[in-house]
Design an enzyme around this catalytic site. Structure first.
Site, PDB file in Angstrom:
ATOM      1  N   GLU A   1       8.534  15.590  16.897  1.00  0.00           N
ATOM      2  CA  GLU A   1       9.150  15.530  15.571  1.00  0.00           C
ATOM      3  C   GLU A   1       8.602  16.629  14.669  1.00  0.00           C
ATOM      4  O   GLU A   1       7.393  16.743  14.477  1.00  0.00           O
ATOM      5  CB  GLU A   1       8.893  14.159  14.941  1.00  0.00           C
TER       6      GLU A   1
ATOM      7  N   LYS B   1       0.870  -1.181   0.000  1.00  0.00           N
ATOM      8  CA  LYS B   1       0.000   0.000   0.000  1.00  0.00           C
ATOM      9  C   LYS B   1       0.911   1.237   0.000  1.00  0.00           C
ATOM     10  O   LYS B   1       1.432   1.638   1.035  1.00  0.00           O
ATOM     11  CB  LYS B   1      -0.910   0.046   1.223  1.00  0.00           C
TER      12      LYS B   1
END
Length: 481
Positions: A385, A175
């Site tokens: 992050e 995917k």
């Protein structure tokens, strides 16, 4: 003009999605529609898994050398189409064309390593306790591998999973990320050209709920490998628990970049800039927090600012462009919100800190290369992050403080250290809690290395012999005549 529609690649054929729907892919540099990818669904996942399961027996029965030959053929086609593939990567996710070429080379290297090592998945023979008995530890493939990739390295991440999966005798359903699926589909077309048997490689495009979730939950997919965010990885691990699947997760990072007083300052600056602004900072191994010894902090900060100011932001298809757009407006807004919060918490904005507008920038999602100083360890931007072109500069008193602060993170993927002191390097190997450390060099893992992290950066790892061995399981045989 209507854009090209890309169907799903299932059982060696291009098939239309059960939904009949397609999602438009836009170039983040200019907002132009470049193609449309099929919107897959659970029905398409079922079809792909069935094809992969049917192909598994014949594929796993092939000799290692035969499987290697298919991978070599695929690698050769990547090398042949390097410029075409690089152009696709740049058009779908915005990285500069020079960096896209590097990605194609890395993808080819990953396939090459997998091909070279198909015959190095070795078993063991152990003496038994019964007379004449031998205990065999064999290594056998899992079966159907479910692979989910991220948008920041759309070709390389597919190759990173396809290569070892097929080398080990598995079949695979991939995917690709919905933001950048086009280079993955181009790879599928090359696999078809290479003559890969039907069902060995399948590509189902679509979003997480419609494709990713049913792929992870499918009872006939015993092994899941995923590259993406930490929150998504935790959801995948929870979903895989129902069937006790083996899971490999390569997730987020918050790499510390440590510069000591004896470092080669110019080399450290070049590496710090490259490791932060390569691919617009959209790299899990990126330099997310730069810790500089107080003795060289002022010198480093002054030269660093001058170097960041020279970065050329613009059309990623132009040679000489250092940084292209963010992959999407949502990603740009996320980064900007983090920068503004850092400023509100006391960080000093040295450069950037805003979306670029005017001229070519008005049609894309460009964010200015940003430098923050006076950053302290209590600020949110030091712990979350960023995944964007923002370099946070922090001052440390000594190596003890640098190690302590570097380890105070939920992540443990990559780290950097610049020093000429061997004692510091040896101490780092014992105390720095990261799975991958670059010493006196910039970022960039190699196909023969082992890319893995600790803590919330994931489980398992990718690349090299250790990464390849993840794609097999052991079978113990007590052998008697």
């Amino acid at each position: 003009m209507s854009v090209k529609k890309h169907d799903l690649f299932i059982n060696g054929q291009w098939v239309k999605p059960a939904s009949g729907q397609y999602v438009t892919i836009k170039n983040p540099a200019n907002g132009v529609e470049v193609a449309a990818a099929a919107k897959g669904s659970v029905a398409d996942v079922d079809k792909a898994v069935a094809a992969a399961r049917k192909a598994f027996g014949p594929w796993s029965a092939k000799t290692a050398s035969v499987r290697a030959d298919y991978l070599y053929a695929l690698e050769n086609l990547l090398v042949r189409d390097k410029e075409k593939l690089a152009t696709i990567i740049t058009s779908e996710m915005g990285k500069p064309i020079a960096e896209a070429r590097v990605e194609v080379d890395f993808a080819a290297g990953l396939l090459r390593f997998a091909a070279e090592n198909t015959r190095r998945l070795q078993g063991e023979i152990i003496p038994g306790e019964r007379e004449g008995e031998k205990i065999l530890i064999d290594r056998v493939p899992h079966g159907v591998v479910g692979a989910i990739t991220a948008w920041n390295f759309p070709l390389a991440l597919c190759a990173r999973k396809i290569g070892p999966a097929l080398a080990a005798g598995n079949t695979i359903v991939v995917k690709p990320h919905e933001l950048s699926p086009l280079s993955a589909m181009a790879l599928a077309a090359l696999a078809q050209e290479a003559g890969l048997p039907e069902g060995v490689l399948n590509m189902v495009t679509g979003d997480g709920p419609d494709v990713g979730v049913p792929l992870v939950a499918h009872p006939n997919v015993p092994f899941i490998t995923m590259t993406g965010s930490t929150p998504a990885g935790k959801k995948i691990m929870a979903a895989a628990a129902e069937h006790l699947k083996e899971v490999r997760l390569e997730l987020g990072g918050k790499a510390p970049f440590i510069v000591m007083d004896d470092a080669d300052i110019e080399a450290a600056i070049e590496a710090a800039v490259s490791a932060r602004f390569f691919n617009g900072g959209q790299v899990c191994t990126a330099n997310e927090r730069t810790y500089v010894h107080e003795a060289v902090y002022d010198q480093f900060a002054k030269s660093l600012r001058a170097r960041v100011e020279k970065l050329k932001v613009g059309d990623p298809m132009q040679e000489g462009t250092d940084m292209g757009p963010k992959v999407s407006l949502a990603e740009l807004e996320k980064v900007d919100a983090m920068v503004q919060k850092a400023i509100a918490q006391g960080a000093k904005l040295e450069l950037g800190g805003h979306r670029l507008t005017g001229g070519q920038y008005d049609h894309g999602t460009y964010y200015a290369p940003t430098l923050l100083s006076n950053v302290t360890h209590g600020m949110d931007i030091v712990h979350n992050e960023v995944f964007g072109p923002v370099l946070s500069l922090l001052k440390v008193r000594d190596f003890d403080e640098a190690l302590r602060l570097a380890n105070e993170s939920q992540y443990g993927l990559s780290a950097y250290l610049f020093t000429k002191d061997l004692a510091r390097v040896l101490r780092m190997t014992r105390e720095l809690e990261f799975g991958e450390v670059y010493v006196n060099r910039g970022a960039g893992e190699e196909p023969q290395g082992f890319h893995h992290g600790y803590k919330n950066s994931g489980l398992g790892g990718e690349d090299g012999q250790h990464g390849l061995e993840a794609y097999v399981q052991t079978k113990t045989i007590y052998l008697n005549a």
